[in-house]
Design an enzyme around this catalytic site. Sequence first.
Site, PDB file in Angstrom:
ATOM      1  N   GLU A   1      40.500  50.568  49.721  1.00  0.00           N
ATOM      2  CA  GLU A   1      40.467  49.665  50.868  1.00  0.00           C
ATOM      3  C   GLU A   1      40.795  50.418  52.160  1.00  0.00           C
ATOM      4  OE1 GLU A   1      42.179  49.272  48.140  1.00  0.00           O
ATOM      5  OE2 GLU A   1      41.893  47.274  47.261  1.00  0.00           O
TER       6      GLU A   1
ATOM      7  N   ASP B   1      45.752  41.485  36.207  1.00  0.00           N
ATOM      8  CA  ASP B   1      45.682  41.790  37.624  1.00  0.00           C
ATOM      9  C   ASP B   1      44.252  41.556  38.100  1.00  0.00           C
ATOM     10  OD1 ASP B   1      46.821  42.815  40.059  1.00  0.00           O
ATOM     11  OD2 ASP B   1      45.589  44.593  39.735  1.00  0.00           O
TER      12      ASP B   1
ATOM     13  N   SER C   1      51.604  47.590  55.394  1.00  0.00           N
ATOM     14  CA  SER C   1      51.831  49.001  55.710  1.00  0.00           C
ATOM     15  C   SER C   1      51.496  49.192  57.184  1.00  0.00           C
ATOM     16  CB  SER C   1      50.944  49.901  54.836  1.00  0.00           C
ATOM     17  OG  SER C   1      49.569  49.599  55.043  1.00  0.00           O
TER      18      SER C   1
ATOM     19  N   ASP D   1      50.022  48.958  36.126  1.00  0.00           N
ATOM     20  CA  ASP D   1      50.056  50.418  36.263  1.00  0.00           C
ATOM     21  C   ASP D   1      51.069  50.914  37.289  1.00  0.00           C
ATOM     22  OD1 ASP D   1      48.835  49.512  38.526  1.00  0.00           O
ATOM     23  OD2 ASP D   1      47.060  50.798  38.389  1.00  0.00           O
TER      24      ASP D   1
ATOM     25  N   LYS E   1      49.558  46.332  59.161  1.00  0.00           N
ATOM     26  CA  LYS E   1      48.349  45.786  58.539  1.00  0.00           C
ATOM     27  C   LYS E   1      48.732  45.281  57.152  1.00  0.00           C
ATOM     28  CE  LYS E   1      46.149  48.580  56.153  1.00  0.00           C
ATOM     29  NZ  LYS E   1      45.515  49.823  55.719  1.00  0.00           N
TER      30      LYS E   1
ATOM     31  N   ASP F   1      46.621  55.738  54.072  1.00  0.00           N
ATOM     32  CA  ASP F   1      46.317  54.815  52.966  1.00  0.00           C
ATOM     33  C   ASP F   1      45.215  55.422  52.103  1.00  0.00           C
ATOM     34  OD1 ASP F   1      45.769  52.756  51.267  1.00  0.00           O
ATOM     35  OD2 ASP F   1      45.650  51.202  52.817  1.00  0.00           O
TER      36      ASP F   1
END
Length: 490
Positions: free
Chosen positions: A146, A105, A183, A326, A198, A142
Amino acid sequence: MISLVEGASRQKTPNEIALNILLVGLTFILLLSVVTLQPFAIYSEAEQSVIVLVALLVCLIPTTIGALLSAIGIAGMDRMVQHNVLAVSGRAVEAAGDVNTLLLDKTGTITLGNRQATEFLPVDRVTAAELADAAQLSSLADETPEGRSIVVLAKNAYGLRARDEGVMPHLHFVPFTAETRMSGVDITENGGVRRIRKGAAAAVMKWIRDNGGHPTDDVGPTVDGISATGGTPLVVAEHVDGRPARALGVVHLKDIVKQGIRERFGELRRMGIRTVMVTGDNPLTAKAIAEEAGVDDYLAEATPEDKMAYIRKEQHGGRLIAMTGDGTNDAPALAQADVGVAMNTGTQAAREAGNMVDLDSNPTKLIEIVEIGKQLLITRGALTTFSVANDVAKYFAIIPAMFIGVFPAMDRLNIMGLETPRSAILSAVIFNALIIVALIPLGLRGVKFRAESASVMLRRNLLIFGLGGVIAPFIGIKIIDLIISALGVS
């Protein structure tokens, strides 16, 4: 997700198949040889006792490597534990050593993983403050780095107070999913609903078109410009009841490639392992990060189905795949990968789908896992070479001893000068038992790992363990024969 995980299946490793064929094949051939030897012995008037035939079979079949396989597997699992990795089985460690392709990742593995919002880039006569306000509203729920950075940047750059989602009951948050790749929030105000989204550019552009809007021409160049520098663009859009959806602008997220990661990928390349970066970013961003990090390939805008399909395609090409993850959306790929390393901080679904769990939740540890697996295979390969090679010396000890009474000319094959047929057979059996015990420490410690190609390792194993496997029994059997003769056992 459950359906995808249930449809996943792991294949046997080439090394596992080859070793099984070798051990079963040699055992069958030698068993057949021993069984058919008695009729020839009777015909030659040199009938052998059952004890002698059993001794011959025990000494010639590859009992050494068969007895050491468990020790080598346990040692591999123990080395994993020393690195805070729990392996479900020794087979999982073995598969790590046979890996051809490594899926990693991007966020947190190749990059530092703390992407931060650095600027708001409005489009189509929208002000930066309006874009910042919409981006902050969509990021209140969120909890990712980020999302938090967007809230902070909006507050610091434009004086927007960070709202408390708990005291704003008219907000309905839409969580991010791997399928929608965006989201947002639905706000009930003035009898209508204002929807803010977004996320990835392609996903948000589709959402705009689905809601009667048309993406402005300013979005594409802005997204491409951010992507070309290795940044991650997040497009922000809104749809108010009674009006078509529209793009408000782009949020620029910046991440940093980890120091030294390029050199580590170079080391894996020298080992013959291909590295693939998996990311939800658009192709331009993925390409820029991939080139900077030095990976061999990348998979952009990856969904759970995309990851699983990519792994299956590689496996159908005869390659073994390792992957780290994960999240629940990683579970299908972890279940399909030959080596699935789940993070301990990840979801229960991810931990149960993988065949290893990293207690430190450090995705870059996949590189150490591959090295441990390589060491296990090198150790097993070296001891297998030794085991097969030392059968040559035991052959020269037992076969002449069985027939020397009837065919005196076979004394020429008694190159070790063993005292009697009985002492020769007894010495070979004792050596066969002692060598297994003597090699257990090597099996547990393992042969030293070096980042080199399979052909180089094969040459070194043949030189050291192949030649050693031929010479050691000659010396060991002769010494045991001298001791037996001195004690008068024979």
